[in-house]
Scaffold this active site. Structure first.
Site, PDB file in Angstrom:
ATOM      1  NE  ARG A  84      38.179  -8.485  41.474  1.00  0.00           N
ATOM      2  CZ  ARG A  84      38.883  -8.203  40.387  1.00  0.00           C
ATOM      3  NH1 ARG A  84      38.389  -8.497  39.192  1.00  0.00           N
ATOM      4  NH2 ARG A  84      40.070  -7.649  40.482  1.00  0.00           N
ATOM      5  NE  ARG A  95      42.554 -11.307  39.958  1.00  0.00           N
ATOM      6  CZ  ARG A  95      43.391 -10.460  39.371  1.00  0.00           C
ATOM      7  NH1 ARG A  95      43.027  -9.798  38.306  1.00  0.00           N
ATOM      8  NH2 ARG A  95      44.600 -10.264  39.848  1.00  0.00           N
ATOM      9  CG  ASP A  98      39.712  -9.874  36.361  1.00  0.00           C
ATOM     10  OD1 ASP A  98      39.097  -8.813  36.526  1.00  0.00           O
ATOM     11  OD2 ASP A  98      40.832  -9.949  35.818  1.00  0.00           O
ATOM     12  CG  ASP A 100      39.548  -7.324  32.647  1.00  0.00           C
ATOM     13  OD1 ASP A 100      39.164  -6.455  33.431  1.00  0.00           O
ATOM     14  OD2 ASP A 100      40.465  -8.131  32.902  1.00  0.00           O
TER      15      ASP A 100
END
Length: 376
Positions: A84, A95, A98, A100
């Protein structure tokens, strides 16, 4: 001993082989962040906030000793490792991965680089649906409501579809093994590794009490005279320690690491004892060996003789300074013969001659990953 804490991570992707992207992320998280305790199902959702391919999303529960700020840095590094490239253009975009932080224990964090709980988690089904699957009764630290209630109150009307394929959860060391014995020649680093693993995995540790043996300094001064009492005292002490210490632990509930295994007594006795002494010694050993709990994994740390001599000199024990290379080679040959003749033991040999796992985190992680990924 490091404190393990629970964090929930959201993982998404909409480029390339999406399942493979998520699985790769999970595998690296298991290697570099901590044990992956739970993995939710994968859900397909349309891209949010831009025109792009559908996303695959999931959530995982992870036990980690990393503090929040270090955790987010490590996760960003994993994203970069997986390909990424973040762009400062604003808005959303396709993307490859990802990751989080959704929750970190029950903490509320507002810092320059991190906000936890994730500020938009309550507005996103692609986060809440998989999260509720693995943390239904967890309470949102700010809303003070169970997550399943938060999902019921979510006003996101996006279509969300369960993906039938399942992800594979990497098995943590603490689930794969109950008892690991770490062995190696004099100065190979077995005690250092045992201590480091005990610290990281909150393992019960059994360390050899060599420093309490009064015959050891005398043996290095006069081998022939003190070889038999030294080896007999070591055998008795190792047998008593392993019997007593392992009896205190529940081998099905505790994770145990030791820096020796009882068979080292026989290996050293073969090198130091005369023929008649060894025969008598072997009779005593065989009686005791039957009663000793066998490790789930026997790790042998190999170091070349030059490095062993350097390590011995560096740690500065006076009675070890006259150890010769030929003696170390005999000890290694004894271990090699033992390894070849013990088919019932699950044995892993790791060459650490060019590694500095005490001072280099990458070298330490290399060893841990070899242990994690070892198969019989």
């Amino acid at each position: 001993m490091k404190i393990q804490r629970i964090t929930y991570l959201s993982i998404g992707t909409n480029k390339g082989d999406k399942l493979e992207n998520i699985q790769n992320a999970i595998n690296i998280i298991a290697d570099k962040i901590g044990a992956v305790l739970k993995i939710a199902s994968v859900y397909k959702t349309p891209s949010l906030g831009f025109d792009g391919a559908d996303f695959y999303n999931t959530c995982i529960k992870v036990s980690t000793y990393l503090p929040p700020e270090s955790l987010i840095k490590s996760l960003l590094a994993i994203e970069s490792e997986l390909g990424r490239t973040r762009k400062d253009t604003g808005g959303y975009a396709d993307r490859i991965i990802d990751i989080d932080i959704i929750l970190f224990e029950d903490e509320i964090i507002f810092s320059k680089n991190l906000i936890v709980p994730h500020p938009r988690m309550l507005d996103r089904k692609f986060v809440l649906v998989p999260l509720v699957e693995i943390a239904r009764n967890t309470i949102h630290p700010i809303e003070k409501k169970h997550l399943y209630i938060c999902l019921e109150n979510c006003i996101d009307n996006s279509e969300i579809t369960l993906v039938k394929e399942q992800l594979k959860r990497p098995t943590p060391i603490t689930e794969k093994y109950n008892y690991i014995a770490i062995e190696g020649n004099i100065g190979a680093g077995k005690t250092s590794l045992a201590n480091m693993m005990s610290d990281e995995f909150n393992a019960k540790i059994v360390l050899e009490r060599f420093a309490d043996n009064p015959f050891l300094p005398k043996f290095y001064e006069d081998n022939e005279r003190y070889a038999f009492p030294l080896e007999m005292s070591f055998l008795a002490d190792r047998y008593q320690q392993l019997t007593d210490d392992l009896a205190q632990f529940d081998l099905f509930k505790n994770f145990i690491v030791s820096d020796y295994y009882i068979f080292k007594s026989l290996i050293f006795a073969q090198v130091t004892l005369q023929k008649d002494e060894y025969k008598l010694y072997r009779k005593m050993f065989d009686l005791m060996y039957k009663e000793i709990t066998k490790p789930d994994l026997y790790v042998y740390l190999y170091q070349n003789t030059e490095r062993l001599l350097e390590n011995i000199k560096k740690r500065g024990r006076d009675y070890e300074q006259n150890i010769e290379a030929s003696y170390l080679q005999k000890i290694h040959d004894g271990y090699s013969n033992f390894i070849k003749t013990e088919p019932d033991l699950n044995i892993l040999i790791i060459d650490v001659s060019d590694l500095d796992f005490v001072n280099n985190t990458k070298d330490y992680n290399l060893i841990i990953n070899k242990i994690k990924n070892h198969t019989v």
